[in-house]
Design a protein around this motif. Structure first.
Motif, PDB file in Angstrom:
ATOM      1  N   ARG A   1       0.829  -1.203   0.000  1.00 40.45           N
ATOM      2  CA  ARG A   1       0.000   0.000   0.000  1.00 40.45           C
ATOM      3  C   ARG A   1       0.864   1.254   0.000  1.00 40.45           C
ATOM      4  O   ARG A   1       2.045   1.216   0.322  1.00 40.45           O
TER       5      ARG A   1
ATOM      6  N   SER B   1       0.415   5.909   0.292  1.00 45.96           N
ATOM      7  CA  SER B   1      -0.478   7.060   0.449  1.00 45.96           C
ATOM      8  C   SER B   1      -0.596   7.805  -0.876  1.00 45.96           C
ATOM      9  O   SER B   1       0.236   7.650  -1.769  1.00 45.96           O
TER      10      SER B   1
ATOM     11  N   MET C   1      -1.637  15.988   5.152  1.00 47.48           N
ATOM     12  CA  MET C   1      -2.596  14.979   4.751  1.00 47.48           C
ATOM     13  C   MET C   1      -2.307  13.667   5.486  1.00 47.48           C
ATOM     14  O   MET C   1      -1.164  13.255   5.610  1.00 47.48           O
TER      15      MET C   1
ATOM     16  N   ALA D   1      -1.917   9.840   6.193  1.00 44.41           N
ATOM     17  CA  ALA D   1      -1.598   8.692   5.354  1.00 44.41           C
ATOM     18  C   ALA D   1      -2.761   7.714   5.415  1.00 44.41           C
ATOM     19  O   ALA D   1      -3.727   7.935   6.148  1.00 44.41           O
ATOM     20  N   PHE D   2      -2.657   6.656   4.664  1.00 45.30           N
ATOM     21  CA  PHE D   2      -3.754   5.689   4.612  1.00 45.30           C
ATOM     22  C   PHE D   2      -4.128   5.219   6.012  1.00 45.30           C
ATOM     23  O   PHE D   2      -3.279   4.836   6.798  1.00 45.30           O
TER      24      PHE D   2
ATOM     25  N   MET E   1      -8.019   0.779   6.127  1.00 44.87           N
ATOM     26  CA  MET E   1      -8.085   0.700   4.670  1.00 44.87           C
ATOM     27  C   MET E   1      -7.115  -0.387   4.200  1.00 44.87           C
ATOM     28  O   MET E   1      -5.914  -0.248   4.265  1.00 44.87           O
TER      29      MET E   1
ATOM     30  N   ALA F   1      -5.299  -3.208   1.648  1.00 44.80           N
ATOM     31  CA  ALA F   1      -4.681  -3.122   0.313  1.00 44.80           C
ATOM     32  C   ALA F   1      -5.734  -3.303  -0.771  1.00 44.80           C
ATOM     33  O   ALA F   1      -5.716  -2.634  -1.798  1.00 44.80           O
TER      34      ALA F   1
ATOM     35  N   GLN G   1      -7.547  -0.129  -1.310  1.00 45.35           N
ATOM     36  CA  GLN G   1      -6.752   0.853  -2.056  1.00 45.35           C
ATOM     37  C   GLN G   1      -6.748   0.515  -3.549  1.00 45.35           C
ATOM     38  O   GLN G   1      -6.842   1.394  -4.393  1.00 45.35           O
ATOM     39  N   ARG G   2      -6.665  -0.774  -3.812  1.00 43.41           N
ATOM     40  CA  ARG G   2      -6.663  -1.182  -5.208  1.00 43.41           C
ATOM     41  C   ARG G   2      -7.964  -0.778  -5.884  1.00 43.41           C
ATOM     42  O   ARG G   2      -7.979  -0.256  -6.986  1.00 43.41           O
TER      43      ARG G   2
ATOM     44  N   LEU H   1      -7.924   2.869  -6.595  1.00 47.59           N
ATOM     45  CA  LEU H   1      -7.070   3.168  -7.759  1.00 47.59           C
ATOM     46  C   LEU H   1      -7.788   2.831  -9.053  1.00 47.59           C
ATOM     47  O   LEU H   1      -7.801   3.609 -10.006  1.00 47.59           O
TER      48      LEU H   1
ATOM     49  N   ALA I   1      -8.802   5.400 -11.992  1.00 46.98           N
ATOM     50  CA  ALA I   1      -8.365   5.186 -13.375  1.00 46.98           C
ATOM     51  C   ALA I   1      -9.569   5.132 -14.303  1.00 46.98           C
ATOM     52  O   ALA I   1      -9.577   5.745 -15.376  1.00 46.98           O
TER      53      ALA I   1
END
Lengths: 652, 158
Positions: A341, A343, B1, B3-4, B8, B10, B13-14, B17, B21
């Motif tokens: 992961r 940020s 800001m 961070a994750f 959350m 992985a 996050q994918r 993303l 996209a």
């Protein structure tokens, strides 16, 4: 006899590719037996056989063997030797043979040197390469045999298109092909890794030099192609958004994205599936480019050697490779996608943003290039040009350039913008100052203004990663990035400056008359006939002086070739550090009873050369990074071998 | 800001993303579609110009054959006037500039420019391909069609 030798070598290479595919595929299923050891030797001998076939073709062109159809239709005994040789790939069959020879040789190189990947992944990669290669061998042998004999040898060759008789263009296609082929290697690696589910940082490190190499050649090819079109076609422009140009730009965009995502995968083990996907897309784009250029399906001002039937063949190959790879991707993506992961504000975050923007631009270019084909299916004829590509592309290019300026300053994994506040403010100030200065100089289009301001900001920002470091200790890979990013700033500056400040003058002048364009005064001193080995020409002699300085002589020509009969415009250029004067002479303006007047077209293009200097710098950056990466790999290998030796000594 | 956050994963996050996209690509698609609708310059042959002319001043492309005997240079020495035809209609064209190589009477040409109010086509750019065998694709089809018509007519006459 030479032609038959070449053809035999081609068949041998094809047979070896079939063996390589079969043995590699069997090894995947675990029952190859002794066959698995054959994969690497097959790849090496295949490369040699294919290179031999291409050497035979070169020989045939060198001696102008007119009993071979390809030579008879593309060469002429009166041609200079250099262009006889370059003529070998100045046509469809020859260029396809060059393509497959380069691909086979790179397969041989992988088989020889690559030992880092797990053996199964390696064999899968070589099998995938053989699979791609087989399609091209079939294409060459069954549909476009370069060694085909004529029943009756020709008395004389038909010659080579005179526009191709130029050293720039002679070297331009192989440069692009090296790029395309490099991407085919990246594709094979991606498929190999998908087959064995081994998408690791090590995989990215193995694939990266190939992508870098391909990218360097693509960059050089696009730069050279742009400069060639600029000086040889006599129209004074450097980019036309022609389908053929787009065909080389699209793989470049995909390769640029791939290069950056492979860096993330290599350094941080993230973006696994995305990197694989880009590997597939990049090669798809180079195949699509070949298809568009070779099939003649789109109207283009510079598509050579087109043939719809061959287009169909390439389309079938394209569907087979890309369809197959995408199906494989769909089946395997879920099992490889787990990654680290990060940020949003981090090096990875900036690189993901750059990737998304590059992909969006790729989408824009792809849609614009294929749109005429789509509408034609509904019987609507459309041509798409700069009014579409420029604003739509800029919409994504501008934010990309902005993030590109700060991205390299960010740390991996997580960072805060507060830490790099000062560089951001500095770049902002430079962008603002350039905008104000440009507005003070004069009116210009919004795109030109944006280009000038952003290029200034990016130029400074691209050097910032060197700040506070001892320059001699900065790794080559970082130097490469700095040079490439700075090169892009230089190129953008050249494009914006040319768009904003170009001046043009078109006139019919008598001998002795003087015209002004920008700071130049140009006098037509005389008009004379001239002749070369296979052409005659009208040559204008111009004396051009910059801001009242000493005059330079310029000799633009209007050339007529006789084999084949064709006219070309040879522009003349006067280059200064701050721009180029571009001169073209046209035909005589005939009028009864008046003195002879000659058409003269002149452009003053400030900083236009920066476009190509920038392109060369970008490629140089890639080359520096490549040397750095390969060097680091070699050092790591030596260290590992020494460690192994020490362990062996310890146990002994 | 920040961070994750830890919750959350992985996988999330994918998904984020992929969503970003996709949004960007859909944006690109919509932008492209919009730009293509409003900016694409349309291709006309003389027959279409005669039947349904584009509004004056709009950027279009005109494709056709340069009529035999129609090329002449105007008194300024740099403007060329000629006629583009397709066997059914004719359009007068004016072009200021140096004629491209291979621009000859009886050959195919694509002119980029706009229609004037007086019905003259003012070309900014002439695309005559740099190849001796070049006929614009659109015209290749048309001449095939014409050929068939000619054959049909002569057979009826016989």
């Amino acid at each position: 006899m030479i032609a038959e030798l070449g053809l035999a070598a081609l068949w041998l290479a094809a047979a070896l590719a079939a063996l390589q595919l079969y043995a590699g595929a069997m090894a995947q299923r675990g029952h190859a037996g002794g066959l698995a050891v054959l994969v690497r030797p097959a790849a090496i001998v295949q490369g040699l056989a294919c290179a031999f076939a291409f050497a035979m073709l070169l020989w045939l062109f060198a001696i102008t063997d007119l009993s071979v159809k390809l030579v008879a239709t593309n060469s002429h005994s009166a041609k200079p030797l250099l262009y006889k040789l370059t003529g070998a790939w100045g046509n469809h069959e020859g260029s396809m043979l060059l393509w497959v020879a380069v691909m086979a040789l790179s397969g041989a190189l992988i088989a020889l040197v690559e030992r880092r990947l797990p053996e199964r992944t390696m064999l899968a990669t070589l099998a995938a390469q053989a699979f791609v290669g087989l399609g091209f061998y079939a294409f060459l042998i069954f549909s476009s045999n370069p060694f085909e004999r004529l029943v009756q040898p020709a008395a004389e060759g038909l010659g080579l298109n005179p526009l191709l008789q130029d050293i720039g263009l002679a070297l331009h296609p192989p440069t692009l092909y090296f790029g395309y082929v490099g991407l085919s290697v990246a594709f094979s690696f991606a498929v190999g890794a998908l087959l064995t589910r081994q998408v690791t940082p090590e995989f990215a490190r193995v694939m990266r030099p190939w992508v870098l190499g391909a990218w360097v050649f693509l960059t050089l090819g696009i730069t050279a192609g742009s400069y060639w079109a600029y000086y040889e076609l006599g129209w004074g422009g450097w980019w036309f958004w022609d389908p053929v140009e787009n065909a080389s730009l699209m793989p470049w965009l995909a390769a640029t994205a791939l290069l950056h995502s492979a860096s993330v995968l290599a350094a941080r083990d993230a973006l696994r599936a995305w990197t694989i996907m880009l590997g597939v897309v990049a090669f798809s784009m180079s195949m699509l480019g070949t298809f568009l250029v070779r099939s003649g399906i789109l109207t283009s001002v510079h598509a050579f050697a087109v043939d719809p039937q061959r287009g169909t063949f390439i389309l079938v190959l394209l569907a087979l490779y890309i369809g197959g790879a995408l199906v494989l991707f769909a089946l395997r993506a879920a099992s490889i996608a787990e990654g680290e992961r990060f940020s949003a504000t981090s090096r990875e975050g900036a690189l993901v943003f750059n990737n998304v923007m590059l992909t969006a631009i790729l989408g824009i270019v792809l849609l614009g290039t294929l749109y005429p084909l789509l509408t034609e299916a509904f019987d609507v004829r459309v041509s798409v040009g700069p009014p579409y590509f420029n604003p739509a592309g800029a919409f994504f290019a501008v934010p990309m350039l902005l993030v590109m300026a700060v991205g390299p300053l960010l740390r991996w994994r997580r960072d805060s913008l507060g830490r790099i506040q000062r560089p951001i403010v500095l770049c902002g100030v430079i962008v603002l100052a350039t905008t104000v200065a440009a507005l003070a100089i004069g009116e210009m289009s919004i795109l030109a203004l944006l280009g000038l301001a952003l290029s200034a900001g990016l130029a400074v920002a691209s050097l910032l990663p060197l700040r506070g470091r001892r320059l001699r200790r900065v790794p080559l890979a970082v130097w490469g990035m700095v040079v490439a990013h700075f090169g892009l700033a230089v190129a953008v500056f050249g494009m914006a400056s040319e768009t904003a400040f170009s001046q043009e003058r078109l006139a019919a002048v008598t001998v002795g008359e003087t015209v002004r364009v920008g700071p130049w005064q140009v006098t037509l001193t005389e008009v004379l006939p001239n002749a070369g080995p296979n052409w005659t020409a009208i040559e204008g002699h111009l004396a051009a002086s910059y801001a009242g300085g000493a005059p330079v002589e310029l000799d633009p020509q209007s050339r007529s070739f006789w084999a084949p009969v064709q006219q070309t415009t040879e522009s003349a250029l006067a280059t200064r550090w701050n721009g180029q004067l571009y001169a073209v002479v046209g035909s005589e303006a005939r009028e009864e009873g008046a003195e002879a007047r000659w058409q003269l077209r002149l452009w003053w293009k400030p900083f236009v050369t920066f476009i190509w200097y920038g392109g060369v710098l970008v490629a140089l950056g890639g080359a520096i990074a490549l040397v750095g990466r390969v060097g680091a790999d070699l050092r790591r290998r030596t260290v590992r071998r020494r460690a192994a030796e020490r362990r062996a000594e310890g146990t002994a | 800001m920040t961070a994750f956050p830890d919750r959350m994963k992985a996988k999330h996050q994918r998904l984020v993303l992929v969503a970003i996209a996709l949004v960007a690509l859909v944006c690109a698609g919509l932008l492209a579609a919009w730009a293509l609708r409003s900016q694409a310059s349309y291709f006309y042959v003389p027959e279409q110009i005669a039947a349904d002319p584009p509004e004056a001043g709009r950027a279009v492309r005109l494709g056709g054959m340069v009529e035999e005997g129609s090329i002449r240079t105007l008194p300024d020495g740099v403007t060329t006037a000629f006629v583009v035809g397709d066997g059914k209609a004719r359009v007068p064209v004016r072009f200021a500039g140096i004629l491209p190589d291979l621009f000859v009477e009886g050959s195919g040409v694509v002119a980029e420019g706009r229609l004037n109010i007086d019905g003259t086509f003012v070309a900014d750019n002439l695309l005559a391909k740099h190849d001796e065998n070049y006929v614009p694709r659109e015209l290749r089809e048309m001449t095939e069609h014409q050929k068939r018509e000619v054959v049909a007519e002569t057979e009826q006459g016989a």
